[in-house]
Enzyme design. Sequence first.
Site, PDB file in Angstrom:
ATOM      1  CB  SER A 261      -0.903  -0.003   1.229  1.00 47.45           C
ATOM      2  OG  SER A 261      -0.123   0.257   2.376  1.00 47.45           O
ATOM      3  CE  LYS A 262      -1.380   6.596  -3.299  1.00 42.64           C
ATOM      4  NZ  LYS A 262      -2.823   6.284  -3.378  1.00 42.64           N
ATOM      5  NE  ARG A 263       0.564   0.272   5.908  1.00 47.26           N
ATOM      6  CZ  ARG A 263       1.193  -0.834   6.256  1.00 47.26           C
ATOM      7  NH1 ARG A 263       2.398  -0.767   6.761  1.00 47.26           N
ATOM      8  NH2 ARG A 263       0.635  -2.005   6.098  1.00 47.26           N
ATOM      9  CG  HIS A 264       4.363  -1.131   2.262  1.00 48.25           C
ATOM     10  ND1 HIS A 264       3.063  -1.543   2.107  1.00 48.25           N
ATOM     11  CD2 HIS A 264       4.781  -1.663   3.427  1.00 48.25           C
ATOM     12  CE1 HIS A 264       2.716  -2.296   3.124  1.00 48.25           C
ATOM     13  NE2 HIS A 264       3.733  -2.382   3.941  1.00 48.25           N
TER      14      HIS A 264
END
Length: 489
Positions: A261-264
């Site tokens: 997801s974006k946080r990665h």
Amino acid sequence: MTVVTRFAPSPTGMLHIGGARTALFNYLFARRHGGRFLLRIEDTDKARSTDAATAAILEGMAWLGLEADEPPLMQSTRDARHAEVASEMLFRGTAFKCYATPEELQARRDLGEEKRQAARADNLSDSERAALLGEANALLAPFRSPWRDGAPAPSPDAPFTVRLRAPDEGERIVEDAVQGTVKIQADEIDDLIMLRADGSPTYMLAVVVDDHDMNITHVIRGDDHLRNTFRQVPIYEAMGWPVPQFAHVSMIHGNDGAKLSKRHGALSTLAYREMGYLPEALTAYLLRLGWSHGDQEIFTREEAIAAFDLEGIGKAPARLDLEKLGQINSHFMRLADDDRLLCLLRPILEADSPLDDAELARIERALPHMKDRGTTLAELASAFAFLRVKRPLDLNKNARKALSAEGLDRLAGLRDELRRISQWTADRISETISSYCTTNDLSMGQVGQPLRAALTGGLPAPDIAPVLEWLGQEEALARIDDQLAGAGH
Ligand code: GLU
């Protein structure tokens, strides 16, 4: 047989790196076998597809050097052909007209849910509970239409969808090049809709017809489509078409093992360009993410084409590791041609202010020796800061310390020697500094520290003699003089 692969993105968003990896695998497999790599834009979902997304996908693929062998095929231009195949299947009896309305289907699902809820009540006997659960499961099971065996239409003008008549019973097997033998029961497959009530084709039909018409021999795609394969194969069978070899590649996960997801980290392929990764580094990284070949870590494009095979694709989800990507990027930055690297660095270097001629000349001299100073283009660009700072330099704390009265005395003596150099090369400069140290019984550190402080103000910089050479004699002496003048030398 000519190998033909395809990448078939839906233009509903950016080209994310999972998609880029799928494209890469298809590209490499086609090249490896001297075949063709095609691109199909699956824009059947008209509400969510945008031209901007198509453009971003094409730009991302061009950036990664994954150009297809033919112009992209827009799936939406093929509605008539998809409908023709559905008619042919109706004619053959492998598809049928279904008159169930969306409201009826929804009511059926709602009833299934109600029965499932009711089965949870405390006051039921075991047999009552089992009966309710049985009814619930039947209602919620993959839909088998009451019209699949040719029951008559409820009225002559009743709207209908065209559905696949799903295989009746038995085990269904897909031999997947990555996942191995995968089996499900036929009753897990629904009588899927191929043409909606308005006559428009569904994705499930379009993908099969297009893959067949494009002569696709190998379908390499994300394993989120593995279950769809069981729904698609019956369409090939119904039409008597050869079924392509499927290879379902596992998803990319974050470094913590969770779904990406974006946080990665940024997910769009072009965001990696903005972050300062080279395309050959990103493709080399994506290649190793989920595929291996002995213990070789880094592949050039030619090596990848020569070595790529479906056997090397791992079954387990791969984990995104930005540190590894950084290492691979720095490897490719070291290999990159000077002119190209400068072209790529220039917009970053000029983000705040344009390079003047003197700065450009210094950077051109330094670049071949400084390519290893960073894991991204942005880091590399910032490593040139010491060549661009304006005189008189601001000194940081360490630089001020190095330029103590004693340090300045030594620097003053060295300046006079440096002034006399007629051939301004790192070798000559280095000899001059060494002989100045020897003559005055000083260590390299005693001279090098104030010199470095005066030249860089404390900014990171490589070996001092090349730094002097890159700055040029005039600028180097001027930076030294600025410090000496401030101290009254
Ligand atoms: N259009 C589908 C997607 O973007 C891909 C379908 C396929 O590769 O068969 O997920």
